[in-house]
Design a protein around this motif. Sequence first.
Motif, PDB file in Angstrom:
ATOM      1  N   GLY A  40       0.772  -1.149  -0.035  1.00 42.54           N
ATOM      2  CA  GLY A  40      -0.105   0.074   0.051  1.00 42.54           C
ATOM      3  C   GLY A  40       0.975   1.282   0.061  1.00 42.54           C
ATOM      4  O   GLY A  40       2.124   1.267   0.035  1.00 42.54           O
ATOM      5  N   ASN A  41      -0.053   2.391   0.054  1.00 46.48           N
ATOM      6  CA  ASN A  41       0.741   3.787   0.042  1.00 46.48           C
ATOM      7  C   ASN A  41       1.507   3.944   1.068  1.00 46.48           C
ATOM      8  O   ASN A  41       1.032   3.981   2.278  1.00 46.48           O
ATOM      9  CB  ASN A  41      -0.168   4.911  -0.179  1.00 46.48           C
ATOM     10  N   GLY A  42       2.738   4.323   0.908  1.00 50.31           N
ATOM     11  CA  GLY A  42       3.866   4.546   1.891  1.00 50.31           C
ATOM     12  C   GLY A  42       4.329   3.378   2.622  1.00 50.31           C
ATOM     13  O   GLY A  42       4.942   3.501   3.636  1.00 50.31           O
ATOM     14  N   ASN A  85       3.760   1.104  -7.108  1.00 48.02           N
ATOM     15  CA  ASN A  85       3.730   2.790  -7.217  1.00 48.02           C
ATOM     16  C   ASN A  85       2.390   3.243  -6.989  1.00 48.02           C
ATOM     17  O   ASN A  85       1.658   3.503  -7.757  1.00 48.02           O
ATOM     18  CB  ASN A  85       4.140   2.985  -8.733  1.00 48.02           C
ATOM     19  N   GLY A 107       2.017   5.881  -4.831  1.00 38.78           N
ATOM     20  CA  GLY A 107       1.877   7.277  -4.586  1.00 38.78           C
ATOM     21  C   GLY A 107       0.849   8.178  -5.751  1.00 38.78           C
ATOM     22  O   GLY A 107       0.118   8.897  -5.240  1.00 38.78           O
ATOM     23  N   PRO A 108       1.276   7.856  -7.075  1.00 39.27           N
ATOM     24  CA  PRO A 108       0.279   8.587  -7.706  1.00 39.27           C
ATOM     25  C   PRO A 108      -1.312   8.355  -8.081  1.00 39.27           C
ATOM     26  O   PRO A 108      -2.159   8.922  -8.221  1.00 39.27           O
ATOM     27  CB  PRO A 108       0.962   8.108  -9.375  1.00 39.27           C
ATOM     28  N   GLY A 109      -1.340   6.894  -7.646  1.00 39.05           N
ATOM     29  CA  GLY A 109      -2.908   6.574  -7.591  1.00 39.05           C
ATOM     30  C   GLY A 109      -2.848   5.084  -8.027  1.00 39.05           C
ATOM     31  O   GLY A 109      -1.858   4.229  -8.132  1.00 39.05           O
ATOM     32  N   ILE A 110      -4.018   4.722  -8.028  1.00 43.26           N
ATOM     33  CA  ILE A 110      -4.691   3.092  -8.326  1.00 43.26           C
ATOM     34  C   ILE A 110      -3.892   2.634  -9.712  1.00 43.26           C
ATOM     35  O   ILE A 110      -3.879   1.530  -9.674  1.00 43.26           O
ATOM     36  CB  ILE A 110      -6.028   3.111  -8.268  1.00 43.26           C
ATOM     37  N   SER A 129      -1.567   3.550 -11.633  1.00 43.03           N
ATOM     38  CA  SER A 129      -0.138   3.423 -11.375  1.00 43.03           C
ATOM     39  C   SER A 129       0.271   2.186 -10.633  1.00 43.03           C
ATOM     40  O   SER A 129       1.057   1.208 -11.097  1.00 43.03           O
ATOM     41  CB  SER A 129       0.543   4.722 -10.644  1.00 43.03           C
ATOM     42  N   ARG A 146      -4.011   0.732  -0.896  1.00 39.98           N
ATOM     43  CA  ARG A 146      -4.063   1.104  -2.331  1.00 39.98           C
ATOM     44  C   ARG A 146      -3.911   0.166  -3.342  1.00 39.98           C
ATOM     45  O   ARG A 146      -4.405   0.045  -4.355  1.00 39.98           O
ATOM     46  CB  ARG A 146      -3.320   2.487  -2.493  1.00 39.98           C
TER      47      ARG A 146
END
Lengths: 216, 682
Positions: B225-227, B253, B255-258, B260, B300
């Motif tokens: 997930g993110n981070g 990846n 950070g930019p979104g789903i 990505s 994410r």
Amino acid sequence: MKPMRTALATFLAATLAAGAVIATRSSQRQGLSPLPTNPGATPIELVFAQPFALDVPYTHSWRAEAPDASSGWILVLRTDPALLERRQTAEPVLYAGSETGERVNNGDGGNLVVLVPSALGANGLPVLDPTKVPIWFGTPELPERVDAQRIASELALATKQGVGPATSTAIRAQASLGTIFAPDRGDLDSYLADLIELYSPTETDLVAGLRVSITR
Amino acid sequence: MIRPLLVTPLGLLLVSTSWSQKTAVAPGASAVPVARLTRAMDLQEDLAGVALPEYPRFTFTRAFNEGSAVEVALDTASDPDLADRTVDLYLMRHRSKDDWIADPALSDLRGAPTTMTAAPGGLLGNVIVLDPGTIPGTTGTTEIGIGYDVVLDVNRDRTLDPDDRVDGWGDEAGFYVVGDLTAKGPYKWKEVFFSSGGGFKSQDIYYPEDVAQLGLLPLIVVSHGNGHNYQWYDHIGEHMASWGYIVMSHENNTGPGIESAATTTLRNTNLFLANLDLIAGGVLQDHVDSQQIVWIGHSRGGEGVVRAYKRLVEGDPIAQLYTAADVKLVSSMAPTDFLGTNKSNPGDVTYHLWTGGADDDVNGCADCDICQTFHLHERATGARLSISLHGAGHGDFHDGGGNSVAKGPCKIGRPVTHQIMRGYLLPLVKYVLEGNPACQDFLWRQWEAFHPIGAPTSACVVVDLMYREDPRSETFVLDDFQTNSSPQVSSSGGAVTSNVRGLVEDRLDDTTSTFNPVGGDPMNGMTFDGPGDDSRGIVFEWEKSAEAFLAFDVPPEKRDLSPYRYLSFRAAQATRDALTSSALGDLAFSVELEDLFGRTSRIRIDAYGGGIEEPYQRSGCGASLKGWANEFETIRIRLADFQAEGRRLELRAITRVTFLFGTGHGSEVGRLGLDEIEFTID
């Protein structure tokens, strides 16, 4: 790779000699900090800036157009750690002038390593000047959904709110670092790992993960 | 043993097959078989199970934990000819039909069979402990469960013959004993890193050390997930590699979104398959089964794997070395829902969901559609499963240390969460990829009654499970509320009658921004639907002193329920409602089947252990009150249980299914959500 490490070592020594504040471990909380209601109003300090250039471009996936990028700036920004706290819901998008920034690390202690793509000008430096354009966190959104039109509206909003260039008292010390040249994003990542280790030393897993060498 | 002779327009003529008609043989004497065994014979009879404190007093189960008693019941009310008869019960390793036919000799694993004389009158007095928990379930291999058969040697001739009965006549054993699923498997594992360059192409890979001696092994891909970080899933990688899986966790990846993130999942799966000659010096070459892929994603990344699957179905060019048909299971841990129903949609792949009740990030609050984990689950059109853990925070699903990102009481933390994950993920993957029958019970039986041996059991460990078979597998949906939106008509077309209070059929979506109950929001606490979703159900309530019912008529053409094994439905208590809060705890009610002849049989759902769990008592998402999102649990009741103790319910002519509430039927008061009332083959 070797020249880059030499440059970084020089910079590291200079920074430590100047008594720069290195990120400290965030407190062991159980929950997530509330997202600041107006991220753009949170002060940002530019503590490091260095141009980069790659032989092989990478995809800048932090904006909707997902352009190829082969040059730009490596920045280290210092701000409120609560603003940087990673979350799965929409995060404030980082802008630098008319470009979005790529967050390379989490910024656990408040220091965020960032890539901002920018084409090189005639002088061999990126056209975007990070000491002169506004740098701010805008409305929470997925960066991959942010296009040029959205960036323009966020910039207008930030300008209206009085957002200007980040403060950069320490930035002059690195003027001599010069451009980092690397074959590709993988090699650049190794350099970014060194920077994260310096500015956000608790992010050891990220650093180790970025340093995994290419299997050949 | 009642068997049909003839079905007529007026009803059923029944004939009894009497045990007394069969040849009685003196104990210990050899007998002349009545006939040779053939594959066509039906000798199957459920025998092994567990005693229950109330009706149906016994239920036949498929899996037992190692160390648990295995019981056998003879129901002399259903089989009166067994009454006062002395029989032998043999415990044996499972044999296939062909093996039984080739060798019908009986030889008890314990050295001698159990001899019992069944008392008349039903199950009472006829439940015996066949084994107190001494028979092994740990195989020493990657196989889960050791299969055993129970033979009821009616004529006591020490030979299986057509007079006898076998629990385990067929491919499936009568029951399975299962070792500790939270414990490591038989293989030592190795962990290596692989990178094909920058840009989110590094991977943390786990595989059995002896992989060179093994055949093709399934691939489990983990997308963080993110981070988060790709090195934070040792608890999955090490455990599953020790059980013979290859696990690859990759940089994601997010950070930019789903989109990505989905791209990264697609790309890394392909990169892994394309570089088997390089990874770990090529040791995985020819040992990865690219047609047996599991995708697991977190937050994410949990939405990312669903989005990746959707893109795969639509033909994303990144995937060159595998197709959607090769991805057999997609599992999301606390997923977001940024992209909505058209893009983040699992479609018909088997889909599984983890939800943490204390999650302070993807928190499930009514004011945040992005944070409601159940959206993706509800969009799955194939088989779907879910596990909810009260007290688990968002960060508890990885092992990266630091903040659990948890809010609420009774937090369970990382080690407890991981132990539950190990014990559940293994049977989930085994069941989906291999159809391992021993694993299925772990995916749907009430956690209170049955869970992996090593799973933690503190008071704060509260686990709710949902389980729905693939609708394409011959289920009969009595009412899923997706069609015929009138509360008086079921989706199968039958009449629905009730005297419950405030019955509303609608989308399972809280229409306010808090979990506090307010007028005009009957679906308070429901978080199954996002914008554009239409998962529907009903809510209603009952109060003390009033017997309440909710009855679903079975359409005439659907009344033969004998092909089905279970009645299945899901239910949830309504959060923060006064009727929930006033009697905080497991909620119980009864279910009754009625046949064409007016005969009824009724079972309380808590007879099997556990009822419908109360909502996690977390505050927030609206001021002052406690109680988080409504958590549905699936209840499955064996249809044969309705016939226990000689109840002559005719499963070929069931006319009505009635839910009964209030004193005498379970909890005195309550407010309940109900959905997916169906009959399933397995």
